[in-house]
Design an enzyme around this catalytic site. Structure first.
Site, PDB file in Angstrom:
ATOM      1  N   GLY A  43       0.834  -1.217   0.000  1.00  0.00           N
ATOM      2  CA  GLY A  43       0.000   0.000   0.000  1.00  0.00           C
ATOM      3  C   GLY A  43       0.859   1.253   0.000  1.00  0.00           C
ATOM      4  CE1 TYR A  88      -9.228   0.367   8.613  1.00  0.00           C
ATOM      5  CE2 TYR A  88      -9.540   1.164  10.863  1.00  0.00           C
ATOM      6  CZ  TYR A  88      -8.804   1.142   9.686  1.00  0.00           C
ATOM      7  OH  TYR A  88      -7.649   1.884   9.584  1.00  0.00           O
ATOM      8  CE  LYS A 118      -6.160  -1.329   9.781  1.00  0.00           C
ATOM      9  NZ  LYS A 118      -4.869  -1.378   9.070  1.00  0.00           N
TER      10      LYS A 118
HETATM   11  P1  NDP Z   1      -5.074   5.180   1.753  1.00  0.00           P
HETATM   12  O1  NDP Z   1      -6.475   4.866   1.429  1.00  0.00           O
HETATM   13  O2  NDP Z   1      -4.541   6.560   1.520  1.00  0.00           O
HETATM   14  O3  NDP Z   1      -4.078   4.142   1.018  1.00  0.00           O
HETATM   15  C1  NDP Z   1      -4.353   2.765   1.056  1.00  0.00           C
HETATM   16  C2  NDP Z   1      -3.226   2.023   0.356  1.00  0.00           C
HETATM   17  O4  NDP Z   1      -3.511   0.618   0.393  1.00  0.00           O
HETATM   18  C3  NDP Z   1      -3.095   2.409  -1.108  1.00  0.00           C
HETATM   19  O5  NDP Z   1      -1.732   2.403  -1.446  1.00  0.00           O
HETATM   20  C4  NDP Z   1      -3.811   1.272  -1.823  1.00  0.00           C
HETATM   21  O6  NDP Z   1      -3.372   1.068  -3.156  1.00  0.00           O
HETATM   22  C5  NDP Z   1      -3.410   0.111  -0.929  1.00  0.00           C
HETATM   23  N1  NDP Z   1      -4.254  -1.062  -1.137  1.00  0.00           N
HETATM   24  C6  NDP Z   1      -5.609  -1.134  -1.105  1.00  0.00           C
HETATM   25  N2  NDP Z   1      -6.017  -2.377  -1.400  1.00  0.00           N
HETATM   26  C7  NDP Z   1      -4.888  -3.117  -1.600  1.00  0.00           C
HETATM   27  C8  NDP Z   1      -4.655  -4.457  -1.953  1.00  0.00           C
HETATM   28  N3  NDP Z   1      -5.647  -5.339  -2.159  1.00  0.00           N
HETATM   29  N4  NDP Z   1      -3.358  -4.883  -2.107  1.00  0.00           N
HETATM   30  C9  NDP Z   1      -2.339  -4.021  -1.905  1.00  0.00           C
HETATM   31  N5  NDP Z   1      -2.502  -2.733  -1.589  1.00  0.00           N
HETATM   32  C10 NDP Z   1      -3.772  -2.287  -1.436  1.00  0.00           C
HETATM   33  O7  NDP Z   1      -4.919   4.773   3.300  1.00  0.00           O
HETATM   34  P2  NDP Z   1      -3.987   5.359   4.473  1.00  0.00           P
HETATM   35  O8  NDP Z   1      -2.670   5.767   3.955  1.00  0.00           O
HETATM   36  O9  NDP Z   1      -4.796   6.286   5.269  1.00  0.00           O
HETATM   37  O10 NDP Z   1      -3.850   4.025   5.364  1.00  0.00           O
HETATM   38  C11 NDP Z   1      -2.707   3.181   5.344  1.00  0.00           C
HETATM   39  C12 NDP Z   1      -2.860   2.167   6.475  1.00  0.00           C
HETATM   40  O11 NDP Z   1      -2.944   2.869   7.720  1.00  0.00           O
HETATM   41  C13 NDP Z   1      -4.127   1.318   6.369  1.00  0.00           C
HETATM   42  O12 NDP Z   1      -3.843   0.010   6.802  1.00  0.00           O
HETATM   43  C14 NDP Z   1      -5.067   1.994   7.338  1.00  0.00           C
HETATM   44  O13 NDP Z   1      -6.045   1.103   7.829  1.00  0.00           O
HETATM   45  C15 NDP Z   1      -4.101   2.444   8.419  1.00  0.00           C
HETATM   46  N6  NDP Z   1      -4.605   3.515   9.259  1.00  0.00           N
HETATM   47  C16 NDP Z   1      -4.987   4.728   8.727  1.00  0.00           C
HETATM   48  C17 NDP Z   1      -5.472   5.729   9.559  1.00  0.00           C
HETATM   49  C18 NDP Z   1      -5.890   7.071   9.052  1.00  0.00           C
HETATM   50  O14 NDP Z   1      -6.420   7.862   9.861  1.00  0.00           O
HETATM   51  N7  NDP Z   1      -5.682   7.417   7.786  1.00  0.00           N
HETATM   52  C19 NDP Z   1      -5.595   5.510  11.005  1.00  0.00           C
HETATM   53  C20 NDP Z   1      -5.173   4.218  11.453  1.00  0.00           C
HETATM   54  C21 NDP Z   1      -4.686   3.268  10.601  1.00  0.00           C
HETATM   55  P3  NDP Z   1      -4.051   1.878  -4.433  1.00  0.00           P
HETATM   56  O15 NDP Z   1      -3.420   3.233  -4.482  1.00  0.00           O
HETATM   57  O16 NDP Z   1      -3.698   1.043  -5.603  1.00  0.00           O
HETATM   58  O17 NDP Z   1      -5.513   1.929  -4.155  1.00  0.00           O
END
Ligand code: NDP
Length: 244
Positions: free
Chosen positions: A10, A152, A156
Site C-alpha cells: 500500500g 475494520y 486491526k
Molecule cells: P489510503 O487509502 O490513503 O491508502 C491505502 C493504500 O492501500 C493504497 O496504497 C492502496 O493502493 C493500498 N491497497 C488497497 N487495497 C490493496 C490491496 N488489495 N493490495 C495491496 N494494496 C492495497 O490509506 P492510508 O494511507 O490512510 O492508510 C494506510 C494504512 O494505515 C491502512 O492500513 C489503514 O487502515 C491504516 N490507518 C490509517 C489511519 C488514518 O487515519 N488514515 C488511522 C489508522 C490506521 P491503491 O493506491 O492502488 O488503491
C-alpha cells in the site's frame, strides 16, 4: 555491506508512501507494492529523485498467487527482504446489523489476511538471514473499537494478535515483529469523512491536531532500525493521545 531491502504494501499513497520515502532516506532499498501501476511508478519516481533505489510491484494482497510471485521477483532481483511493512488497508464502514457480508470479508481479507500472506513470504527470507523487521500498521480502532467499523476494528485487532504471535515465534531468529496503532491521520482514507465527525474526532485528541503520514513513517523508521532491536511484540500508539 549491501543496503537493506524494505517491502512496503500500500505504498502508492498516504501513509505507505510516506513510509517508503522515509525508509529510502534512511538508506533502505524500497519495494513499492500496491495494485495500481501508475501510482506505484509515481512513488518510485520520487524515491529515485532523492537518489534512492526503488522497485515497483503490482501486488494485490488478497491474492496468494500475486503475493507469492511478488516476493519471488524481489528475491530474484534483490536476493532478500529485510523489512516488511504491512500497511495496505481499506475501510468499508457501516453499522454491524446492516453490514454486508462482502464488506466484512473484503476488509478482513485485505487488512488481516493480506498481512499474514506477506509475512509468510517475507519470513522465509528473514529466517535465512537471521535478521528481520515486520511492522504491521494496525489502528487505534483495533484497540478501542468504533461505531460503524466492526469489520475494520476486527481486522486491526486481529493484526495485533498476529503481531504478538509472530513475535513469539520469531524471536530466536533475530526477527522482531511490532505494530503501530495510528490515530486520526490526514490521508485519502479520512479526507472523505463528514465534517462533523472530523471535528468530534479532533476534539478527542489532546495534542489538538490530526496526525500526518510522516508521524507514522517516523515510528516505522525507528522500529525498522538497529536501535529498536530489543523491542518486539509491541503496539506503538501514534495517536496524539487520543487513546491511552
Ligand atoms: P489510503 O487509502 O490513503 O491508502 C491505502 C493504500 O492501500 C493504497 O496504497 C492502496 O493502493 C493500498 N491497497 C488497497 N487495497 C490493496 C490491496 N488489495 N493490495 C495491496 N494494496 C492495497 O490509506 P492510508 O494511507 O490512510 O492508510 C494506510 C494504512 O494505515 C491502512 O492500513 C489503514 O487502515 C491504516 N490507518 C490509517 C489511519 C488514518 O487515519 N488514515 C488511522 C489508522 C490506521 P491503491 O493506491 O492502488 O488503491
Amino acid at each position: 555491506m549491501m543496503n537493506r531491502v524494505a517491502f512496503v504494501t500500500g505504498a502508492s499513497r498516504g501513509i505507505g508512501r510516506a513510509i517508503a520515502l522515509k525508509l529510502c532516506r534512511a538508506g533502505f532499498e524500497i519495494v513499492v507494492a500496491s495494485p495500481e501501476v501508475e501510482n506505484n511508478e509515481s512513488v518510485a519516481g520520487e524515491i529515485r529523485a532523492c537518489s534512492g533505489e526503488a522497485m515497483t510491484l503490482n501486488l494485490d494482497v488478497t491474492s496468494p498467487e500475486s503475493v507469492k510471485e511478488g516476493f519471488a521477483k524481489v528475491i530474484k532481483d534483490k536476493t532478500r527482504v529485510d523489512v516488511l511493512v504491512n500497511n495496505a488497508g481499506i475501510a468499508r464502514d457501516g453499522l454491524a446489523v446492516r453490514m454486508k457480508l462482502a464488506d466484512w470479508q473484503l476488509v478482513l481479507k485485505i487488512n488481516l489476511e493480506g498481512a499474514f500472506l506477506c509475512s509468510q513470504q517475507a519470513l522465509a527470507s528473514m529466517m535465512r538471514n537471521r535478521w528481520g523487521r515486520i511492522v504491521n500498521i494496525s489502528s487505534v480502532v483495533g484497540q478501542a473499537g468504533s461505531v460503524g467499523q466492526a469489520n475494520y476494528a476486527a481486522s486491526k485487532a486481529g493484526l495485533i494478535g498476529l503481531t504478538k504471535s509472530l513475535a513469539q515465534e520469531m524471536g530466536s531468529r533475530g526477527i522482531t515483529v511490532n505494530a503501530i496503532a495510528p490515530g486520526y491521520i490526514d490521508t485519502d482514507m479520512t479526507r472523505g469523512l463528514p465534517e462533523e465527525l472530523k471535528q468530534k474526532m479532533l476534539a478527542s485528541v489532546p495534542l489538538g491536531r490530526m496526525g500526518t503520514p510522516e508521524d507514522i513513517a517516523n515510528a516505522v523508521k525507528f522500529l525498522a532500525s538497529e536501535e529498536a532491536s530489543y523491542i518486539t511484540g509491541h503496539v506503538l500508539a501514534v495517536n496524539g493521545g487520543m487513546y491511552m
